[in-house]
Motif scaffolding. Structure first.
Motif, PDB file in Angstrom:
ATOM      1  N   PRO A  41       0.830  -1.211   0.000  1.00 52.14           N
ATOM      2  CA  PRO A  41       0.000   0.000   0.000  1.00 52.14           C
ATOM      3  C   PRO A  41       0.866   1.263   0.000  1.00 52.14           C
ATOM      4  O   PRO A  41       1.845   1.353   0.753  1.00 52.14           O
ATOM      5  CB  PRO A  41      -0.801  -0.116   1.303  1.00 52.14           C
ATOM      6  CG  PRO A  41      -0.779  -1.572   1.640  1.00 52.14           C
ATOM      7  CD  PRO A  41       0.565  -2.054   1.177  1.00 52.14           C
TER       8      PRO A  41
ATOM      9  N   SER B  43      -0.891   4.301   0.086  1.00 51.24           N
ATOM     10  CA  SER B  43      -1.748   5.123   0.939  1.00 51.24           C
ATOM     11  C   SER B  43      -2.951   4.277   1.327  1.00 51.24           C
ATOM     12  O   SER B  43      -3.199   3.213   0.752  1.00 51.24           O
ATOM     13  CB  SER B  43      -2.187   6.405   0.224  1.00 51.24           C
ATOM     14  OG  SER B  43      -2.938   6.095  -0.942  1.00 51.24           O
ATOM     15  N   GLY B  44      -3.724   4.778   2.306  1.00 52.14           N
ATOM     16  CA  GLY B  44      -4.856   4.008   2.790  1.00 52.14           C
ATOM     17  C   GLY B  44      -4.454   3.057   3.901  1.00 52.14           C
ATOM     18  O   GLY B  44      -3.278   2.979   4.288  1.00 52.14           O
ATOM     19  N   ILE B  45      -5.426   2.311   4.415  1.00 56.26           N
ATOM     20  CA  ILE B  45      -5.183   1.361   5.502  1.00 56.26           C
ATOM     21  C   ILE B  45      -5.917   0.061   5.196  1.00 56.26           C
ATOM     22  O   ILE B  45      -7.077   0.074   4.784  1.00 56.26           O
ATOM     23  CB  ILE B  45      -5.668   1.914   6.858  1.00 56.26           C
ATOM     24  CG1 ILE B  45      -5.002   3.253   7.175  1.00 56.26           C
ATOM     25  CG2 ILE B  45      -5.389   0.917   7.972  1.00 56.26           C
ATOM     26  CD1 ILE B  45      -5.530   3.913   8.438  1.00 56.26           C
TER      27      ILE B  45
ATOM     28  N   GLY C 125      -0.401  -0.344   6.301  1.00 58.29           N
ATOM     29  CA  GLY C 125      -0.507   0.852   5.469  1.00 58.29           C
ATOM     30  C   GLY C 125       0.774   1.021   4.680  1.00 58.29           C
ATOM     31  O   GLY C 125       1.354   0.038   4.190  1.00 58.29           O
TER      32      GLY C 125
ATOM     33  N   SER D 199      -4.069   3.659  13.448  1.00 59.89           N
ATOM     34  CA  SER D 199      -4.613   4.154  12.183  1.00 59.89           C
ATOM     35  C   SER D 199      -4.034   5.524  11.852  1.00 59.89           C
ATOM     36  O   SER D 199      -3.693   5.810  10.694  1.00 59.89           O
ATOM     37  CB  SER D 199      -6.146   4.235  12.273  1.00 59.89           C
ATOM     38  OG  SER D 199      -6.702   2.950  12.414  1.00 59.89           O
TER      39      SER D 199
ATOM     40  N   ARG E  70      -0.651   5.427  10.222  1.00 55.80           N
ATOM     41  CA  ARG E  70      -0.609   4.987   8.832  1.00 55.80           C
ATOM     42  C   ARG E  70      -1.352   5.918   7.884  1.00 55.80           C
ATOM     43  O   ARG E  70      -1.086   5.891   6.677  1.00 55.80           O
ATOM     44  CB  ARG E  70      -1.181   3.564   8.733  1.00 55.80           C
ATOM     45  CG  ARG E  70      -0.267   2.543   9.374  1.00 55.80           C
ATOM     46  CD  ARG E  70      -0.971   1.274   9.781  1.00 55.80           C
ATOM     47  NE  ARG E  70      -0.019   0.323  10.343  1.00 55.80           N
ATOM     48  CZ  ARG E  70       0.418   0.375  11.609  1.00 55.80           C
ATOM     49  NH1 ARG E  70      -0.049   1.307  12.433  1.00 55.80           N
ATOM     50  NH2 ARG E  70       1.298  -0.498  12.043  1.00 55.80           N
ATOM     51  N   PHE E  71      -2.252   6.720   8.413  1.00 58.60           N
ATOM     52  CA  PHE E  71      -3.075   7.562   7.545  1.00 58.60           C
ATOM     53  C   PHE E  71      -2.504   8.964   7.382  1.00 58.60           C
ATOM     54  O   PHE E  71      -2.669   9.592   6.336  1.00 58.60           O
ATOM     55  CB  PHE E  71      -4.503   7.629   8.093  1.00 58.60           C
ATOM     56  CG  PHE E  71      -5.495   8.230   7.145  1.00 58.60           C
ATOM     57  CD1 PHE E  71      -5.597   7.785   5.840  1.00 58.60           C
ATOM     58  CD2 PHE E  71      -6.333   9.250   7.559  1.00 58.60           C
ATOM     59  CE1 PHE E  71      -6.516   8.345   4.961  1.00 58.60           C
ATOM     60  CE2 PHE E  71      -7.255   9.814   6.692  1.00 58.60           C
ATOM     61  CZ  PHE E  71      -7.341   9.364   5.389  1.00 58.60           C
TER      62      PHE E  71
END
Length: 228
Positions: A37, A39-41, A60, A144, A147-148
């Motif tokens: 990835p 971007s995103g989770i 992520g 989260s 990673r975001f």
């Protein structure tokens, strides 16, 4: 990874979109590709009969999906589902494994990530068994957020309940606890992080151990890289 390893891998990389709720892996499915990835989770979910499931890990920009193939397994054991939309890079498993055989440095790096992910899952098991729900929720929000890279996270109560393996009513109460302490602001389909340091305190030791392992094994400045 090194510039040389990335250059060797680049011709086999395919850019893909990661829409919300897309299932990337299912238990028993063949691991034909490995996903990194950008971007995103992605939530990694353990599943059992009668639709029982719970999140055991988050991935992520820090990691990859499908690493079981790097350990010699051809089949997925968990479900991986996109929680926050983004995009990533996909590579055929055979191509990545072949490059690992040619590059000891790449092989060591990817296996260190597998170890770091194991640290995350063991800490998740500990939190699930020994932490209060509001502590687990604080930990989940911090992970989260790592990673975001944004204070605003689009997530519903129902999806949170599924991730944490609890009833929706329990998530609502836990969110109210965090909101009353001015750590977050909860809106319909959205959670805004107001006080990250306060969330760490609220997590009560359930957050930080796995993150230190990742920093030691992979990259000490990974959170800053995500923010950039």
């Amino acid at each position: 990874m090194s510039a040389a390893d990335l250059a060797a891998l680049a011709p086999d990389l395919e850019s893909i979109a990661l829409p919300r709720r897309q299932i990337l892996e299912s238990p028993g499915s063949a691991i034909s590709t490995v996903l990194f990835p950008e971007s995103g989770i992605v939530s990694v979910m353990a599943r059992a009969p009668y639709d029982r499931r719970i999140e055991v890990g988050l991935v992520g920009l820090d990691g990859m999906i499908g690493f079981g193939a790097l350990l010699g397994d051809e089949l997925s054991i968990n479900e991986s589902i996109v929680q926050v939309p983004g995009h990533g890079w996909r590579v055929a498993t055979t191509s990545l494994v072949g490059l690992m055989h040619r590059s000891a440095a790449l092989s060591a790096l990817l296996l260190r990530y597998v170890h770091a992910f194991m640290a995350q899952t063991t800490q998740t098991a500990l939190a699930n068994g020994r932490s209060k729900l509001e502590e687990r929720l604080a930990r989940w929000l911090l992970m989260s957020h790592d990673r975001f890279g944004s204070n605003e996270l689009g997530i519903t109560h129902d999806f949170l309940a599924q991730m944490l393996g609890v009833r929706r009513a329990g998530v609502t109460i836990a969110l109210q606890v965090l909101e009353s302490r001015r750590l977050i602001r909860a809106r319909r389909g959205q959670i805004i992080i107001l006080d990250r340091a306060g969330l760490k305190q609220q997590a009560n030791g359930s957050y930080g151990v796995a993150e230190q392992v990742y920093c030691r094994l992979i990259r000490p400045d990974w959170r800053r890289a995500i923010e950039d």
